[in-house]
Design a protein around this motif. Structure first.
Motif, PDB file in Angstrom:
ATOM      1  N   GLU A 168      -3.855  14.749 -22.784  1.00 36.69           N
ATOM      2  CA  GLU A 168      -4.147  16.163 -22.531  1.00 36.69           C
ATOM      3  C   GLU A 168      -2.993  16.855 -21.803  1.00 36.69           C
ATOM      4  OE1 GLU A 168      -7.809  13.851 -23.079  1.00 36.69           O
ATOM      5  OE2 GLU A 168      -6.131  13.666 -21.688  1.00 36.69           O
ATOM      6  N   ASP A 169      -2.984  18.194 -21.891  1.00 35.07           N
ATOM      7  CA  ASP A 169      -1.988  19.004 -21.182  1.00 35.07           C
ATOM      8  C   ASP A 169      -2.565  19.688 -19.953  1.00 35.07           C
ATOM      9  OD1 ASP A 169       0.280  18.512 -22.775  1.00 35.07           O
ATOM     10  OD2 ASP A 169      -0.416  19.953 -24.280  1.00 35.07           O
ATOM     11  N   ASP A 170      -3.842  19.535 -19.703  1.00 29.27           N
ATOM     12  CA  ASP A 170      -4.460  20.163 -18.537  1.00 29.27           C
ATOM     13  C   ASP A 170      -5.651  19.323 -18.084  1.00 29.27           C
ATOM     14  OD1 ASP A 170      -5.000  21.950 -16.519  1.00 29.27           O
ATOM     15  OD2 ASP A 170      -6.033  23.401 -17.811  1.00 29.27           O
ATOM     16  N   GLY A 171      -5.728  19.119 -16.805  1.00 34.59           N
ATOM     17  CA  GLY A 171      -6.804  18.320 -16.216  1.00 34.59           C
ATOM     18  C   GLY A 171      -6.532  18.121 -14.741  1.00 34.59           C
ATOM     19  N   TYR A 172      -6.131  16.931 -14.374  1.00 36.35           N
ATOM     20  CA  TYR A 172      -5.860  16.639 -12.970  1.00 36.35           C
ATOM     21  C   TYR A 172      -4.794  15.566 -12.850  1.00 36.35           C
ATOM     22  CZ  TYR A 172      -9.189  12.877 -14.056  1.00 36.35           C
ATOM     23  OH  TYR A 172      -9.833  11.805 -14.639  1.00 36.35           O
ATOM     24  N   LEU A 173      -4.267  15.427 -11.654  1.00 35.23           N
ATOM     25  CA  LEU A 173      -3.311  14.379 -11.305  1.00 35.23           C
ATOM     26  C   LEU A 173      -4.015  13.352 -10.432  1.00 35.23           C
ATOM     27  CD1 LEU A 173      -0.337  16.702 -10.227  1.00 35.23           C
ATOM     28  CD2 LEU A 173      -0.631  15.619 -12.457  1.00 35.23           C
ATOM     29  N   PHE A 174      -3.618  12.094 -10.573  1.00 34.77           N
ATOM     30  CA  PHE A 174      -4.135  11.069  -9.669  1.00 34.77           C
ATOM     31  C   PHE A 174      -3.047  10.034  -9.398  1.00 34.77           C
ATOM     32  CE2 PHE A 174      -5.020   9.186 -13.811  1.00 34.77           C
ATOM     33  CZ  PHE A 174      -4.768   7.827 -13.629  1.00 34.77           C
ATOM     34  N   THR A 216       0.824  -1.211   0.000  1.00 33.22           N
ATOM     35  CA  THR A 216       0.000   0.000   0.000  1.00 33.22           C
ATOM     36  C   THR A 216       0.859   1.263   0.000  1.00 33.22           C
ATOM     37  OG1 THR A 216      -0.130  -0.040   2.417  1.00 33.22           O
ATOM     38  CG2 THR A 216      -1.884  -1.147   1.204  1.00 33.22           C
ATOM     39  N   SER A 217       2.155   1.121   0.348  1.00 28.52           N
ATOM     40  CA  SER A 217       3.037   2.281   0.336  1.00 28.52           C
ATOM     41  C   SER A 217       3.507   2.620  -1.068  1.00 28.52           C
ATOM     42  CB  SER A 217       4.257   2.011   1.235  1.00 28.52           C
ATOM     43  OG  SER A 217       3.848   1.815   2.569  1.00 28.52           O
ATOM     44  N   ALA A 218       3.339   1.695  -2.032  1.00 30.00           N
ATOM     45  CA  ALA A 218       3.789   1.913  -3.395  1.00 30.00           C
ATOM     46  C   ALA A 218       2.814   2.840  -4.110  1.00 30.00           C
ATOM     47  CB  ALA A 218       3.889   0.581  -4.126  1.00 30.00           C
ATOM     48  N   THR A 219       3.334   3.931  -4.660  1.00 28.75           N
ATOM     49  CA  THR A 219       2.479   4.930  -5.276  1.00 28.75           C
ATOM     50  C   THR A 219       3.184   5.578  -6.451  1.00 28.75           C
ATOM     51  OG1 THR A 219       1.539   5.417  -3.093  1.00 28.75           O
ATOM     52  CG2 THR A 219       1.040   6.961  -4.852  1.00 28.75           C
ATOM     53  N   ALA A 220       2.430   5.837  -7.518  1.00 27.68           N
ATOM     54  CA  ALA A 220       2.926   6.601  -8.658  1.00 27.68           C
ATOM     55  C   ALA A 220       1.821   7.561  -9.084  1.00 27.68           C
ATOM     56  CB  ALA A 220       3.334   5.678  -9.792  1.00 27.68           C
ATOM     57  N   VAL A 221       2.160   8.496  -9.981  1.00 29.36           N
ATOM     58  CA  VAL A 221       1.233   9.552 -10.373  1.00 29.36           C
ATOM     59  C   VAL A 221       1.097   9.588 -11.890  1.00 29.36           C
ATOM     60  CG1 VAL A 221       0.764  12.034 -10.311  1.00 29.36           C
ATOM     61  CG2 VAL A 221       1.836  10.930  -8.344  1.00 29.36           C
ATOM     62  N   LEU A 222      -0.114   9.838 -12.360  1.00 25.70           N
ATOM     63  CA  LEU A 222      -0.394  10.090 -13.772  1.00 25.70           C
ATOM     64  C   LEU A 222      -1.253  11.349 -13.881  1.00 25.70           C
ATOM     65  CD1 LEU A 222      -1.241   6.514 -15.092  1.00 25.70           C
ATOM     66  CD2 LEU A 222       0.671   7.929 -15.847  1.00 25.70           C
ATOM     67  N   GLY A 223      -1.180  12.008 -15.029  1.00 26.83           N
ATOM     68  CA  GLY A 223      -2.066  13.140 -15.258  1.00 26.83           C
ATOM     69  C   GLY A 223      -1.348  14.387 -15.726  1.00 26.83           C
ATOM     70  N   ALA A 224      -2.116  15.456 -15.857  1.00 28.97           N
ATOM     71  CA  ALA A 224      -1.591  16.758 -16.251  1.00 28.97           C
ATOM     72  C   ALA A 224      -2.440  17.831 -15.597  1.00 28.97           C
ATOM     73  CB  ALA A 224      -1.615  16.912 -17.772  1.00 28.97           C
ATOM     74  N   PHE A 225      -1.776  18.910 -15.174  1.00 33.03           N
ATOM     75  CA  PHE A 225      -2.476  19.980 -14.470  1.00 33.03           C
ATOM     76  C   PHE A 225      -1.749  21.284 -14.763  1.00 33.03           C
ATOM     77  CE2 PHE A 225      -3.394  21.900 -10.041  1.00 33.03           C
ATOM     78  CZ  PHE A 225      -4.467  22.614 -10.538  1.00 33.03           C
ATOM     79  N   ASP A 226      -2.505  22.281 -15.202  1.00 37.90           N
ATOM     80  CA  ASP A 226      -1.920  23.564 -15.574  1.00 37.90           C
ATOM     81  C   ASP A 226      -2.718  24.685 -14.908  1.00 37.90           C
ATOM     82  OD1 ASP A 226      -0.528  25.603 -16.739  1.00 37.90           O
ATOM     83  OD2 ASP A 226      -1.008  25.074 -18.813  1.00 37.90           O
ATOM     84  N   GLU A 227      -2.045  25.554 -14.163  1.00 38.56           N
ATOM     85  CA  GLU A 227      -2.695  26.727 -13.562  1.00 38.56           C
ATOM     86  C   GLU A 227      -1.689  27.857 -13.486  1.00 38.56           C
ATOM     87  OE1 GLU A 227      -1.611  27.515 -10.300  1.00 38.56           O
ATOM     88  OE2 GLU A 227      -0.337  25.752 -10.317  1.00 38.56           O
ATOM     89  N   ASN A 228      -2.149  29.076 -13.173  1.00 36.78           N
ATOM     90  CA  ASN A 228      -1.317  30.260 -13.374  1.00 36.78           C
ATOM     91  C   ASN A 228      -0.271  30.498 -12.296  1.00 36.78           C
ATOM     92  OD1 ASN A 228      -2.920  31.079 -11.267  1.00 36.78           O
ATOM     93  ND2 ASN A 228      -3.697  32.933 -12.251  1.00 36.78           N
ATOM     94  N   GLY A 238       2.265  26.816 -13.081  1.00 39.20           N
ATOM     95  CA  GLY A 238       2.449  26.399 -14.458  1.00 39.20           C
ATOM     96  C   GLY A 238       1.967  24.975 -14.682  1.00 39.20           C
ATOM     97  N   LYS A 239       2.466  24.358 -15.747  1.00 42.21           N
ATOM     98  CA  LYS A 239       2.007  23.014 -16.124  1.00 42.21           C
ATOM     99  C   LYS A 239       2.889  21.925 -15.533  1.00 42.21           C
ATOM    100  CE  LYS A 239       2.717  20.828 -20.073  1.00 42.21           C
ATOM    101  NZ  LYS A 239       2.714  20.450 -21.498  1.00 42.21           N
ATOM    102  N   GLN A 240       2.229  20.876 -15.065  1.00 43.80           N
ATOM    103  CA  GLN A 240       2.909  19.695 -14.541  1.00 43.80           C
ATOM    104  C   GLN A 240       2.262  18.477 -15.197  1.00 43.80           C
ATOM    105  OE1 GLN A 240       2.113  18.850 -10.412  1.00 43.80           O
ATOM    106  NE2 GLN A 240       4.105  17.911 -10.091  1.00 43.80           N
ATOM    107  N   LYS A 241       3.075  17.606 -15.760  1.00 43.29           N
ATOM    108  CA  LYS A 241       2.553  16.426 -16.442  1.00 43.29           C
ATOM    109  C   LYS A 241       3.338  15.205 -15.985  1.00 43.29           C
ATOM    110  CE  LYS A 241       0.889  15.151 -21.051  1.00 43.29           C
ATOM    111  NZ  LYS A 241       0.768  15.602 -22.476  1.00 43.29           N
ATOM    112  N   ALA A 242       2.620  14.135 -15.665  1.00 38.32           N
ATOM    113  CA  ALA A 242       3.254  12.946 -15.095  1.00 38.32           C
ATOM    114  C   ALA A 242       2.974  11.715 -15.949  1.00 38.32           C
ATOM    115  CB  ALA A 242       2.744  12.707 -13.673  1.00 38.32           C
ATOM    116  N   SER A 243       4.051  10.988 -16.288  1.00 41.53           N
ATOM    117  CA  SER A 243       3.951   9.728 -17.025  1.00 41.53           C
ATOM    118  C   SER A 243       4.641   8.629 -16.222  1.00 41.53           C
ATOM    119  CB  SER A 243       4.610   9.846 -18.405  1.00 41.53           C
ATOM    120  OG  SER A 243       4.058  10.909 -19.146  1.00 41.53           O
TER     121      SER A 243
END
Length: 544
Positions: A285-291, A78-90, A93-98
């Protein structure tokens, strides 16, 4: 007027614990006193002092290999975690995870039978979701399950009367939660090195251009499916947790796997990881959310048919399931992409260690940390107070506010559990001056049960946080150290959590969730014109 600490402790130290009278005429103000003051059991004079707070830049880079993402110091998946998504705000700036993962065979030199043909391939991701927020349950009482295998009577493709139940939950997201997000999967072209190799978040392994599969996350939700037989109510299939299923290209797995039966490429791990080098999961996408999702719960399943010899009859072709190894035994890494052009962070995050920055832009996943230093003139004042008036420090805390103007957003503010604080310094190691970090002396003196951070008003625009630094401050003020001895000492605050080991609640000061912490917040720094500027709050008293 400074409160007389003798009177406070005369009252507090007369205590009955389990029938035993505990009394101390003149206790030294220490961790006991600190806890009493923090919990409101006593009062003292509180004074405020200025601090030097600055953005501590990490160059938008952090180590993100298997050791960091899978938390290999812990026995808990349960401690193992990774992130996917994209989020852009002023602001940031933009953050994108693969995400990258190697693929391995469940067993080497596998026998897929005669005339094996891939039916379908599915990659399953298990995102974090809000288990207490069931959105909908849909039930199909007339569902017919098609079993592609062979039953006890030798029949293939049996239809089974069943019931299908689908429970839908919202994914735990950070960002613009109503935006569309589409997952994409590509084959990795570049060799991804070994399981124990270091990989940093700016490493984007080269991939082939052909898209293997994609999946839109509808409504930002995820579903769990349970299918039960009508005949005896036994489960045919059940999702242990909700998952996102991405259909991949059967043709690739036909050519890379089934058509290579008996060849060197499938003979061992070394050959296979150079033949089929891995998968990249990203978002279109380049903007949305991270999860976040759990790498150790990933599944890669291939369904195929082969000839099953039947005496006196043509061969039958039942469906077989083959599951690849994509979990903790593989090399894994995360790639984080940042584009901050035009973002407000450039207007404030200068990393000024002399007078401080007005705004503090804290962000996980390689973004900025917060650095905090004591000011020489403030320490001199506290030393003079201690030496001349015997004013002992009972408690000391750093208070930091969120910026109610720059961070007036709908995004959740961090809780007390979402911070780490450590002590930094410069020390001579093997004859060289090196920057070092370690637990604060408050933590080491009081142990893992010590609460170092308290959060207040986190549901408002003006949240604030208190970081306890009593022992750390006392070590400077109540010693003979001059500015030269403590000038390189600082506190480092991150939006992250300390991680557990297999046997302890906290593995160590360097084991944190910063590599996959999605949070970001703008705080008020060393801004003398702002009522919410960062401050050191010291409670003290005199002994006579």
């Amino acid at each position: 007027m400074i409160y007389n600490i003798r009177k406070v402790f005369t009252i507090l130290s007369v205590m009955v614990l389990g029938g035993v009278l505990v009394y101390n005429c003149e206790p030294e103000p220490d961790s006991l006193g600190e806890q009493l003051f923090l919990n409101g059991a006593a009062e003292g004079v509180e004074s405020s002092y200025d601090l030097i707070a600055y953005n501590l830049k990490n160059n938008d880079t952090i180590r993100t290999d298997a050791f960091k993402l899978l938390n290999l110091i812990s026995s808990s998946s349960t401690s193992a975690t990774a992130v996917l998504g994209a989020f852009d705000e002023n602001q940031f700036g933009k953050q994108k995870a693969s995400y990258f993962t190697q693929v391995r065979l469940a067993n080497y030199s596998p026998d897929f039978g005669t005339n094996a043909v891939v039916d379908s391939v599915v990659l399953v991701l298990k995102p974090s979701y809000r288990i207490d927020s069931l959105i909908a349950t849909t039930t199909d009482e007339n569902y017919v399950y098609q079993d592609g295998g062979i039953d006890a009577n030798g029949n293939i493709g049996t239809n089974i009367d069943a019931k299908k139940v689908v429970n839908t939950y919202p994914i735990t997201k950070f960002g613009k939660t109503k935006k569309k997000l589409t997952l994409e999967v590509h084959e990795v072209k570049e060799f991804m090195n070994g399981y124990n190799d270091y990989v940093y978040s700016d490493k984007n392994f080269e991939t082939y251009s052909a898209l293997l599969g994609s999946k839109e996350i509808k409504g930002g939700n995820v579903s769990a499916v349970t299918i039960t037989k009508d005949s005896d109510n036994s489960q045919i299939t059940s999702s242990s947790s909700p998952g996102i299923r991405i259909q991949l290209s059967p043709a690739l797995f036909q050519s890379k796997i089934l058509d290579k039966k008996g060849q060197p490429e499938l003979s061992d791990a070394s050959n296979f990881t150079r033949h089929f080098r891995g998968l990249k999961v990203s978002v279109a996408e380049d903007d949305g959310y991270l999860f976040q999702f759990a790498p150790n719960d990933m599944e890669l399943i291939m369904y195929y048919k082969n000839d099953l010899a039947v005496t006196g009859a043509p061969p039958k072709r039942p469906q077989t399931k083959y599951e690849f190894a994509v979990k903790s035994t593989n090399m894994h890494s995360a790639y984080y992409e940042y584009k901050r052009l035009g973002a407000r962070i450039h207007d404030y995050a200068f990393g000024n260690k002399e007078t401080g920055d007005q705004k503090l832009y804290a962000q996980g996943m390689g973004g900025n940390s917060i650095g905090i230093k004591f000011k020489e003139e403030e320490i001199n004042e506290l030393k003079k107070l201690y030496q001349d008036e015997k004013a002992a420090i009972i408690s000391a805390k750093i208070r930091i506010y969120t910026d109610e103007v720059e961070w007036d957003t709908p995004y959740p503010k961090p809780g007390a559990q979402d911070f780490t604080i450590v002590q930094g310094n410069k020390k001579i190691v093997n004859g060289q001056v090196k920057e070092t970090t370690e637990f604060t002396t408050d933590f080491t003196s009081l142990g893992a049960t010590f609460i170092s951070v308290r959060a207040y008003n986190t549901d408002t625009k003006r949240a604030y946080y208190d970081f306890t630094v009593t022992r750390s401050l006392k070590d400077i003020v109540e010693s003979a150290d001059t500015y030269k001895e403590y000038k390189d000492k600082y506190f480092k605050i991150d939006l992250a959590q300390f991680l557990p080991s297999a046997s302890t609640s906290i593995a160590g000061y360097s084991y944190t969730s910063r590599a996959f912490s999605m949070g970001r917040t703008v705080f008020v720094g060393s801004d003398s014109s702002n009522k919410d500027k960062i401050q050191l709050l010291v409670t003290h008293g005199t002994k006579k």
